[in-house]
Design an enzyme around this catalytic site. Structure first.
Site, mmCIF file in Angstrom:
data_model
loop_
_atom_site.group_PDB
_atom_site.id
_atom_site.type_symbol
_atom_site.label_atom_id
_atom_site.label_comp_id
_atom_site.label_asym_id
_atom_site.label_seq_id
_atom_site.Cartn_x
_atom_site.Cartn_y
_atom_site.Cartn_z
ATOM 1 C CE LYS A 280 -4.651 -0.423 1.812
ATOM 2 N NZ LYS A 280 -5.564 -0.096 2.913
ATOM 3 C CD GLU A 366 -19.702 -6.435 5.909
ATOM 4 O OE1 GLU A 366 -19.004 -5.496 5.481
ATOM 5 O OE2 GLU A 366 -19.732 -7.569 5.366
ATOM 6 N NE ARG A 394 -21.715 -6.590 1.367
ATOM 7 C CZ ARG A 394 -20.591 -7.026 0.818
ATOM 8 N NH1 ARG A 394 -19.522 -7.215 1.554
ATOM 9 N NH2 ARG A 394 -20.540 -7.301 -0.466
#
Length: 626
Positions: A280, A366, A394
């Protein structure tokens, strides 16, 4: 400038391979300069530059399909696919979106913003190509974080098997940016990756299979030997068991490794899995050093200096929640906190430091987060699930069957309720009022400011059934926050202004523009606080004392808080005109939040205009504040 010559991936494929490294450097600088002017996701985009170049160089896009998971790493993809000249409009009203959108470009083959959908979508595309006799390829690019979701593994399980004798030509690229490039990902591993993806290896492997299948014990021995030999070098056994040919891990920033490997994999049939390791923020030292901080820029910054230090300002609702969580944990040892991979976004960093044994990050999962909370509640603990409104969608089945049906005391702290701004419709919390209000045993509170948010959370925690508290992104009105953990009287709203003719029933933070509009209209204003249970006594009192009611909410009108008011009036047999103001029956685009609320008629001027249009001129007598 190589980048200026690239208007489509077809232009990219005309470049000699020797120039791709220079192009990648220009592309990385362009992305950094763009985000420094517009804000947006940074670290993840800097980390996918070479991978994006390699995929568009090898695959015949848009004929071949590339599905980017989550989609916040697609800025390089947008630049290479004809949107370079519009990148200055990124995430702004009327500009290009921060995520892939099918209505924006033919190269955005699937709209993504919630995670872990790419493999399912790409599999559908790959099988559709087979059924239509089209020789096209499908690629799913998914991050290691998104691989924690059950949906990704459901898709892997389905993709690795034959569908009525058809094997999908799908490549799953695991973009792994959670580890450094370890020594095995070097010259030897690069050689092995290219070897295992090549035709000679595949032909030899299949040939030996054919010989050994005549002697099943020898075949099984050879299969196990190959599996464990590869497992000694690469962590691919699990993906092989799903039916994929695993290749990698390879350096995702090394084009000399990426391109030959992708070329080999594109020529192969059936499910393929490529594991690439990226970093990243790659190429921008500040982002490499602090990938969490540089995940996204909230606004403009100087790339040479990095993100500016934030000046002291009003606390955000997220910060209010984080402080409340720590204070309530001090007061009640039963409190445990759960987040689906949103520690920073949900304001839980301090809680994690102070109460590590009571902090649970379940990853991007989730559904699991909700049922995990239910299990904790069954054993006498008081779980608080910190989750964005859009992501609770979700876990809706789990919310109904595992929490509400069993009436378990789980608190849902719903951040990002209502308009979210630059992230756009995929992240907007437009539907939680409608989808929570209809669930038995489940209550829903809507605080109007920071102090009410703290009080609402306390109120929710002190009740022994499922309670959700919705609050928006960003700062509130700047009110003083009381240190005490004070709860509200259950199910009671509060009259904030007494006026004439019209009563405005405000749910949540839109109380403040409602009060401004009421000053000009001479209207009554109630801070309703509770969406469920609704303060029916207050609703009926206001209905009987006014010519009309106006409901104001930062959520969808259909099935929302205004609908609850109408149901209350109908049940009581009270007939009074009601104007429902809220989010329209369409997806609200990305842009600056205040501007979006204004366009939806939910600022003070919009509320005033809607009331005047429906109910006529202002009353002649000025209203007195209560």
């Amino acid at each position: 400038m190589l980048l200026n010559k690239i208007n489509t991936p077809a232009d990219l494929r005309k470049l000699p391979r020797s120039e791709l490294g220079a192009l990648a450097a220009e592309l990385r600088n362009f992305v950094l300069d763009t985000v420094s002017q517009t804000g947006g996701h940074l670290g993840s985009n800097l980390g996918t530059v070479e991978l994006t170049v390699a995929l568009h160089y090898v695959y015949n896009t848009p004929y071949d399909r590339i599905v980017w998971d989550v989609g916040h790493q697609t800025y390089p993809h947008k630049v290479l696919t004809g949107r370079r000249d519009r990148m200055h409009t990124l995430r702004q009203l009327g500009g290009i979106g921060g995520f892939p959108r099918r209505d924006e470009s033919e190269y955005d083959t699937f709209g993504t913003a919630h995670s872990s959908t790419s493999i399912s979508a790409a599999l559908g595309m790959a099988l559709a190509a087979k059924l239509k006799n089209e020789d096209r390829k499908a690629v799913a690019v998914i991050g290691d974080g998104a691989m924690t979701a059950g949906m990704a593994f459901e898709a892997l399980n389905n993709a690795g098997v034959s569908h009525a004798g058809i094997n999908a030509d799908i490549l799953v690229v695991l973009n792994d940016n959670d580890m450094s490039i370890s020594p095995p990902v070097g010259a030897l591993n690069k050689y092995l990756a290219r070897l295992m993806s090549g035709q000679f290896y595949a032909a030899a492997r299949e040939g030996v299979k054919g010989v050994l299948k005549a002697a099943p014990p020898l075949f099984e021995l050879a299969r196990r030997f190959e599996e464990h030999a590869k497992g000694m070098v690469v962590p691919g056994t699990i993906f092989e068991e799903f039916g994929f040919n695993y290749v990698g891990p390879i350096d995702g920033h090394d084009l000399e490794s990426l391109i030959p490997t992708l070329e080999n994999l594109r020529s192969k049939r059936g499910p393929q899995f490529l594991h690439v390791v990226t970093k990243k923020g790659y190429g921008y030292k500040l982002a490499e050093a602090d990938p969490v901080k540089y995940h996204a820029a909230s606004g403009k910054f100087d790339p040479a200096l990095g993100f500016p230090k934030s000046a002291p300002s009003k606390p955000s609702f997220t910060q209010v929640f984080g402080q409340w969580l720590c204070d309530m944990a001090e007061a009640d040892e039963r409190l445990v906190a759960i987040t689906p991979a949103m520690r920073e976004g949900s304001g839980m960093v301090e809680f994690h430091k102070r109460f590590p044994r009571r902090y649970h990050d379940v990853g991007i999962a989730e559904q699991h987060a909700v049922t995990f909370a239910a299990g904790l509640a069954c054993e006498g603990l008081k779980p608080v699930v910190a989750i964005y409104s859009t992501f609770l969608q979700r876990g809706y089945d789990q919310l109904i069957h595992d929490v509400a049906l069993q009436n378990l005391p789980v608190v849902f702290a719903l951040d990002r309720a209502g308009i979210v701004g630059a992230d756009g419709p995929t992240h907007a919390g437009a539907y939680d009022i409608a989808y929570l209000r209809c669930i038995p045993n489940c209550s829903l509170l809507a605080p109007s400011d920071e102090n009410e948010c703290r009080q609402a959370l306390t109120t929710a925690f002190r009740h022994d059934h499922p309670v959700a508290v919705r609050y928006p992104r960003g700062a509130g009105a700047g009110v003083t926050i009381e240190a005490a953990l004070t709860a509200w009287p259950w199910g009671r709203g509060l009259l904030r202004r007494r006026g004439q003719r019209i009563a405005i029933l405000a749910f949540g933070t839109l109380l403040h523009p409602a009060l401004q509009a009421a000053e000009r209209l001479g209207a009554t204003v109630a801070d309703m606080r509770f969406i469920k249970p609704l303060d029916e006594a207050l609703v009926l009192e206001l209905a009987r004392g006014h010519e009309g009611l106006v409901t104001v909410e930062e959520g969808c009108v259909m099935g929302g808080a205004g609908s609850a008011v109408l149901e209350c009036l109908a049940a009581a047999g009270v007939s009074v005109p009601v104007l429902q103001l809220g989010l329209p029956d369409r997806y609200v685009e990305h842009g600056e939040p205040a501007r979006l609320l204004s366009l939806c008629g939910l600022d003070a001027a919009g509320i005033e205009a809607s009331v005047l249009k429906r109910f006529g001129a202002r009353p002649t007598l000025a209203a007195a504040n209560e």
